[in-house]
Motif scaffolding. Structure first.
Motif, mmCIF file in Angstrom:
data_model
loop_
_atom_site.group_PDB
_atom_site.id
_atom_site.type_symbol
_atom_site.label_atom_id
_atom_site.label_comp_id
_atom_site.label_asym_id
_atom_site.label_seq_id
_atom_site.Cartn_x
_atom_site.Cartn_y
_atom_site.Cartn_z
ATOM 1 N N GLY A 40 12.562 6.588 8.416
ATOM 2 C CA GLY A 40 12.968 7.414 7.290
ATOM 3 C C GLY A 40 11.952 7.278 6.177
ATOM 4 O O GLY A 40 10.758 7.156 6.409
ATOM 5 N N SER A 41 12.428 7.264 4.928
ATOM 6 C CA SER A 41 11.546 7.086 3.773
ATOM 7 C C SER A 41 11.613 5.630 3.318
ATOM 8 O O SER A 41 12.705 5.048 3.235
ATOM 9 N N TYR A 42 10.448 5.024 2.999
ATOM 10 C CA TYR A 42 10.440 3.608 2.654
ATOM 11 C C TYR A 42 9.190 3.261 1.849
ATOM 12 O O TYR A 42 8.266 4.073 1.680
ATOM 13 N N GLN A 43 9.193 2.041 1.357
ATOM 14 C CA GLN A 43 8.017 1.482 0.690
ATOM 15 C C GLN A 43 7.882 0.026 1.125
ATOM 16 O O GLN A 43 8.819 -0.553 1.684
ATOM 17 N N GLY A 44 6.712 -0.571 0.893
ATOM 18 C CA GLY A 44 6.495 -1.938 1.340
ATOM 19 C C GLY A 44 5.781 -2.784 0.314
ATOM 20 O O GLY A 44 5.222 -2.268 -0.667
ATOM 21 N N ILE A 45 5.825 -4.080 0.545
ATOM 22 C CA ILE A 45 5.182 -5.014 -0.383
ATOM 23 C C ILE A 45 4.833 -6.301 0.366
ATOM 24 O O ILE A 45 5.596 -6.758 1.235
ATOM 25 N N TRP A 46 3.649 -6.852 0.067
ATOM 26 C CA TRP A 46 3.305 -8.175 0.577
ATOM 27 C C TRP A 46 3.978 -9.210 -0.330
ATOM 28 O O TRP A 46 3.642 -9.337 -1.502
ATOM 29 N N VAL A 47 4.998 -9.882 0.207
ATOM 30 C CA VAL A 47 5.696 -10.922 -0.548
ATOM 31 C C VAL A 47 4.824 -12.169 -0.637
ATOM 32 O O VAL A 47 4.809 -12.881 -1.646
ATOM 33 N N SER A 48 4.103 -12.429 0.427
ATOM 34 C CA SER A 48 3.142 -13.534 0.485
ATOM 35 C C SER A 48 2.096 -13.154 1.522
ATOM 36 O O SER A 48 2.159 -12.071 2.116
ATOM 37 N N ARG A 49 1.148 -14.018 1.793
ATOM 38 C CA ARG A 49 0.123 -13.711 2.783
ATOM 39 C C ARG A 49 0.672 -13.652 4.213
ATOM 40 O O ARG A 49 0.022 -13.122 5.112
ATOM 41 N N SER A 50 1.864 -14.190 4.409
ATOM 42 C CA SER A 50 2.435 -14.200 5.763
ATOM 43 C C SER A 50 3.712 -13.371 5.898
ATOM 44 O O SER A 50 4.279 -13.297 6.985
ATOM 45 N N VAL A 51 4.155 -12.745 4.808
ATOM 46 C CA VAL A 51 5.410 -11.978 4.857
ATOM 47 C C VAL A 51 5.220 -10.611 4.202
ATOM 48 O O VAL A 51 4.799 -10.519 3.034
ATOM 49 N N PHE A 52 5.550 -9.555 4.973
ATOM 50 C CA PHE A 52 5.521 -8.189 4.455
ATOM 51 C C PHE A 52 6.936 -7.633 4.521
ATOM 52 O O PHE A 52 7.609 -7.732 5.556
ATOM 53 N N ARG A 53 7.395 -7.039 3.437
ATOM 54 C CA ARG A 53 8.786 -6.565 3.367
ATOM 55 C C ARG A 53 8.818 -5.056 3.147
ATOM 56 O O ARG A 53 8.156 -4.533 2.240
ATOM 57 N N ILE A 54 9.612 -4.379 3.974
ATOM 58 C CA ILE A 54 9.798 -2.927 3.864
ATOM 59 C C ILE A 54 11.210 -2.656 3.361
ATOM 60 O O ILE A 54 12.184 -3.186 3.908
ATOM 61 N N THR A 55 11.338 -1.830 2.333
ATOM 62 C CA THR A 55 12.639 -1.443 1.795
ATOM 63 C C THR A 55 12.889 0.021 2.114
ATOM 64 O O THR A 55 12.072 0.890 1.792
#
Length: 276
Positions: A40-55
């Protein structure tokens, strides 16, 4: 909307050239990852160098993604490497795990049935079948025949079924209620009645869980009752049909030999003396 997909790496990465804490638009996320089913529609962010989070922002045009089916892979063009960069770009793939919320059994269908097909009237011997969308733990009752009191401990009925009935799980997904005494029932039930799982936490014996006893208990209301309580009453239409030669004889309005009376039934019927 608001669900989160977290991609966790086994080591620090170069974040594909992006910085942590910066929101990335969907097109930028898609420059890094490929999903086998639409999110669907989403955005993402690197929370840390080892974790990427998609909302997830909007699910209107999603597949939606299925747990254990959807995969995510890293695009070679993203140049995602370890940090500091010493290895070749990653093209790793992973399967989506976890869940998007509490998974509970739901009543998918509510069906009326007369196992003997005796008549169309709601009466003793008729059945109401609750079909769940997922295998259940049968509330720990196996295939035991439950009394009305025990059935009422598990379910709430929007209309009374009658003075007495019993029920049992015939398998992990189907619970069959057999009516024993219809006195005091509210008719017609078809197209009106619904059933709701009670989800009484103070009475564990009433909780209908998944077959592995995980997650929560059924609590939703069912669809309205469909099906039938036996064959419908036959209706018929009576019509006069004139003898085909009357017009030639100028006798259109006269009732005479050769005229016919045609009885048309609403369905195939059983003819007395000709067997069934």
């Amino acid at each position: 909307m608001g669900d989160i997909i977290t991609i966790t790496f086994n080591r620090d990465t170069n974040m594909a050239g992006f910085s942590s804490g910066i929101l990335l638009s969907q097109d930028r996320v898609e420059n890094i990852f490929n999903f086998t089913q639409s999110l669907g529609s989403y955005q993402g962010i690197w929370v840390s160098r080892s974790v990427f989070r998609i909302t997830i922002l909007n699910t209107t045009f999603s597949s939606p993604p299925k747990i254990g089916v959807t995969t995510v892979s890293i695009k070679l063009s993203a140049d995602l490497r370890n940090f500091p960069p010493t290895a070749a770009p990653s093209t790793a793939t992973a399967i989506l795990g976890g869940n998007f919320g509490l998974i509970v059994p739901r009543i998918l269908l509510l069906t009326a049935r007369d196992p003997r097909a005796r008549d169309s009237v709601y009466g003793a011997g008729d059945e109401i079948i609750l079909t769940f969308d997922l295998p259940t733990n049968r509330a720990g009752r196996a295939s035991s025949v439950l009394s009305r009191t025990q059935v009422d401990a598990m379910f709430m009925f929007s209309l009374p079924l009658g003075r007495d009935y019993q029920g049992s799980f015939v398998d992990d997904k189907n619970f069959v209620i057999t009516v024993l005494d219809v006195n005091g029932s509210s008719q017609p039930l078809l197209g009106r009645m619904t059933v709701t799982c009670r989800n009484n936490q103070s009475n564990p014996a009433s909780l209908i869980l998944l077959s592995d006893n995980s997650e929560g208990a059924c609590f939703q209301e069912s669809p309205i009752l469909q099906g039938d309580f036996g064959p419908s009453n036959i209706s018929f239409l009576v019509q006069a049909k004139a003898w085909e030669n009357k017009t030639l004889l100028g006798l259109d309005s006269l009732y005479m030999a050769g005229d016919q009376i045609v009885v048309t039934f609403s369905e195939v019927s059983w003819v007395l003396g000709e067997g069934s």
